[in-house]
Design a protein around this motif. Structure first.
Motif, mmCIF file in Angstrom:
data_model
loop_
_atom_site.group_PDB
_atom_site.id
_atom_site.type_symbol
_atom_site.label_atom_id
_atom_site.label_comp_id
_atom_site.label_asym_id
_atom_site.label_seq_id
_atom_site.Cartn_x
_atom_site.Cartn_y
_atom_site.Cartn_z
ATOM 1 N N PRO A 28 0.795 -1.228 0.000
ATOM 2 C CA PRO A 28 0.000 0.000 0.000
ATOM 3 C C PRO A 28 0.831 1.284 0.000
ATOM 4 N N ALA A 29 2.131 1.199 0.224
ATOM 5 C CA ALA A 29 2.978 2.397 0.242
ATOM 6 C C ALA A 29 3.676 2.657 -1.086
ATOM 7 N N HIS A 30 3.471 1.783 -2.084
ATOM 8 C CA HIS A 30 4.186 1.923 -3.350
ATOM 9 C C HIS A 30 3.227 1.789 -4.536
ATOM 10 N N GLY A 31 3.736 2.121 -5.708
ATOM 11 C CA GLY A 31 2.967 1.954 -6.940
ATOM 12 C C GLY A 31 2.115 3.144 -7.316
ATOM 13 N N TRP A 32 2.386 4.297 -6.754
ATOM 14 C CA TRP A 32 1.557 5.482 -6.992
ATOM 15 C C TRP A 32 1.792 6.089 -8.364
ATOM 16 N N VAL A 33 0.711 6.521 -8.992
ATOM 17 C CA VAL A 33 0.742 7.236 -10.268
ATOM 18 C C VAL A 33 -0.213 8.413 -10.128
ATOM 19 N N VAL A 34 0.290 9.616 -10.377
ATOM 20 C CA VAL A 34 -0.540 10.814 -10.292
ATOM 21 C C VAL A 34 -0.585 11.460 -11.670
ATOM 22 N N CYS A 35 -1.793 11.739 -12.139
ATOM 23 C CA CYS A 35 -2.001 12.398 -13.436
ATOM 24 C C CYS A 35 -2.655 13.748 -13.188
ATOM 25 N N TYR A 36 -1.950 14.809 -13.520
ATOM 26 C CA TYR A 36 -2.457 16.171 -13.375
ATOM 27 C C TYR A 36 -3.069 16.615 -14.700
ATOM 28 N N GLN A 37 -4.232 17.231 -14.647
ATOM 29 C CA GLN A 37 -4.887 17.719 -15.859
ATOM 30 C C GLN A 37 -4.654 19.220 -16.002
ATOM 31 N N LEU A 38 -4.127 19.623 -17.142
ATOM 32 C CA LEU A 38 -3.897 21.027 -17.458
ATOM 33 C C LEU A 38 -4.816 21.434 -18.605
ATOM 34 N N PRO A 39 -4.991 22.735 -18.846
ATOM 35 C CA PRO A 39 -5.907 23.171 -19.894
ATOM 36 C C PRO A 39 -5.469 22.802 -21.308
ATOM 37 N N ASP A 40 -4.142 22.711 -21.529
ATOM 38 C CA ASP A 40 -3.651 22.400 -22.873
ATOM 39 C C ASP A 40 -2.224 21.866 -22.790
ATOM 40 N N ALA A 41 -1.708 21.416 -23.922
ATOM 41 C CA ALA A 41 -0.373 20.808 -23.955
ATOM 42 C C ALA A 41 0.748 21.771 -23.532
ATOM 43 N N PRO A 42 0.741 23.037 -23.993
ATOM 44 C CA PRO A 42 1.816 23.934 -23.541
ATOM 45 C C PRO A 42 1.812 24.142 -22.018
ATOM 46 N N ALA A 43 0.627 24.257 -21.427
ATOM 47 C CA ALA A 43 0.549 24.410 -19.967
ATOM 48 C C ALA A 43 1.042 23.142 -19.276
ATOM 49 N N ALA A 44 0.726 21.981 -19.841
ATOM 50 C CA ALA A 44 1.191 20.720 -19.265
ATOM 51 C C ALA A 44 2.711 20.601 -19.350
ATOM 52 N N GLU A 45 3.275 21.028 -20.458
ATOM 53 C CA GLU A 45 4.735 20.972 -20.580
ATOM 54 C C GLU A 45 5.400 21.865 -19.537
ATOM 55 N N ARG A 46 4.871 23.070 -19.341
ATOM 56 C CA ARG A 46 5.433 23.972 -18.327
ATOM 57 C C ARG A 46 5.320 23.351 -16.926
ATOM 58 N N ALA A 47 4.146 22.786 -16.628
ATOM 59 C CA ALA A 47 3.937 22.178 -15.309
ATOM 60 C C ALA A 47 4.846 20.962 -15.116
ATOM 61 N N ALA A 48 5.022 20.163 -16.151
ATOM 62 C CA ALA A 48 5.896 18.990 -16.061
ATOM 63 C C ALA A 48 7.335 19.417 -15.808
ATOM 64 N N ARG A 49 7.779 20.443 -16.493
ATOM 65 C CA ARG A 49 9.150 20.924 -16.279
ATOM 66 C C ARG A 49 9.324 21.487 -14.868
ATOM 67 N N GLU A 50 8.306 22.180 -14.384
ATOM 68 C CA GLU A 50 8.378 22.720 -13.024
ATOM 69 C C GLU A 50 8.402 21.590 -11.995
ATOM 70 N N LEU A 51 7.562 20.572 -12.198
ATOM 71 C CA LEU A 51 7.548 19.434 -11.287
ATOM 72 C C LEU A 51 8.890 18.711 -11.302
ATOM 73 N N ALA A 52 9.437 18.467 -12.480
ATOM 74 C CA ALA A 52 10.729 17.777 -12.586
ATOM 75 C C ALA A 52 11.838 18.584 -11.898
ATOM 76 N N ALA A 53 11.839 19.897 -12.084
ATOM 77 C CA ALA A 53 12.856 20.739 -11.434
ATOM 78 C C ALA A 53 12.693 20.696 -9.913
ATOM 79 N N TRP A 54 11.459 20.766 -9.449
ATOM 80 C CA TRP A 54 11.207 20.725 -8.004
ATOM 81 C C TRP A 54 11.635 19.380 -7.424
ATOM 82 N N LEU A 55 11.289 18.286 -8.106
ATOM 83 C CA LEU A 55 11.674 16.956 -7.632
ATOM 84 C C LEU A 55 13.192 16.782 -7.611
#
Length: 113
Positions: A28-55
């Protein structure tokens, strides 16, 4: 999922619509997958890059076990995040197989540590 899960994330992603899934890997502590919904592909790319940098940052790293593998990807207007830890997964082979399956979706945004 077997229970609630809120991933460590930057504040900018905290209010985004999301779906949380969990691979059935017998833990129960492993196997997590989180899918964030953004308004469009450019916004998703920006959010993905921000998440990757933060991680990849020092603060982002403190939220996961040492040696954890972190994966961020973009698929259209969706950002996909998953992780696994070879050191803490009870069945490392099954956990890695689930991680690799999720990591095959979308365009990877590298998490640089």
């Amino acid at each position: 999922p077997a229970g609630p899960y809120r991933p460590p994330e930057p504040a900018s992603l905290a209010q985004l619509p999301r779906a949380v899934f969990q691979a059935r890997i017998g833990d129960p502590a492993h196997g997590w997958v989180v899918c964030y919904q953004l308004p469009d592909a450019p916004a998703a790319e920006r959010a993905a890059r921000e998440l990757a940098a933060w991680l990849g940052s020092g603060f982002g790293q403190t939220n996961f076990p040492a040696g954890a593998q972190l994966h961020v990807a973009q698929d259209g207007s969706v950002v996909i995040f998953t992780w696994w830890s070879p050191e803490t997964a009870p069945d490392a082979e099954l956990a890695e197989t689930a991680y690799d399956a999720v990591a095959s979706v979308g365009v990877e945004i590298p998490v640089l540590k």
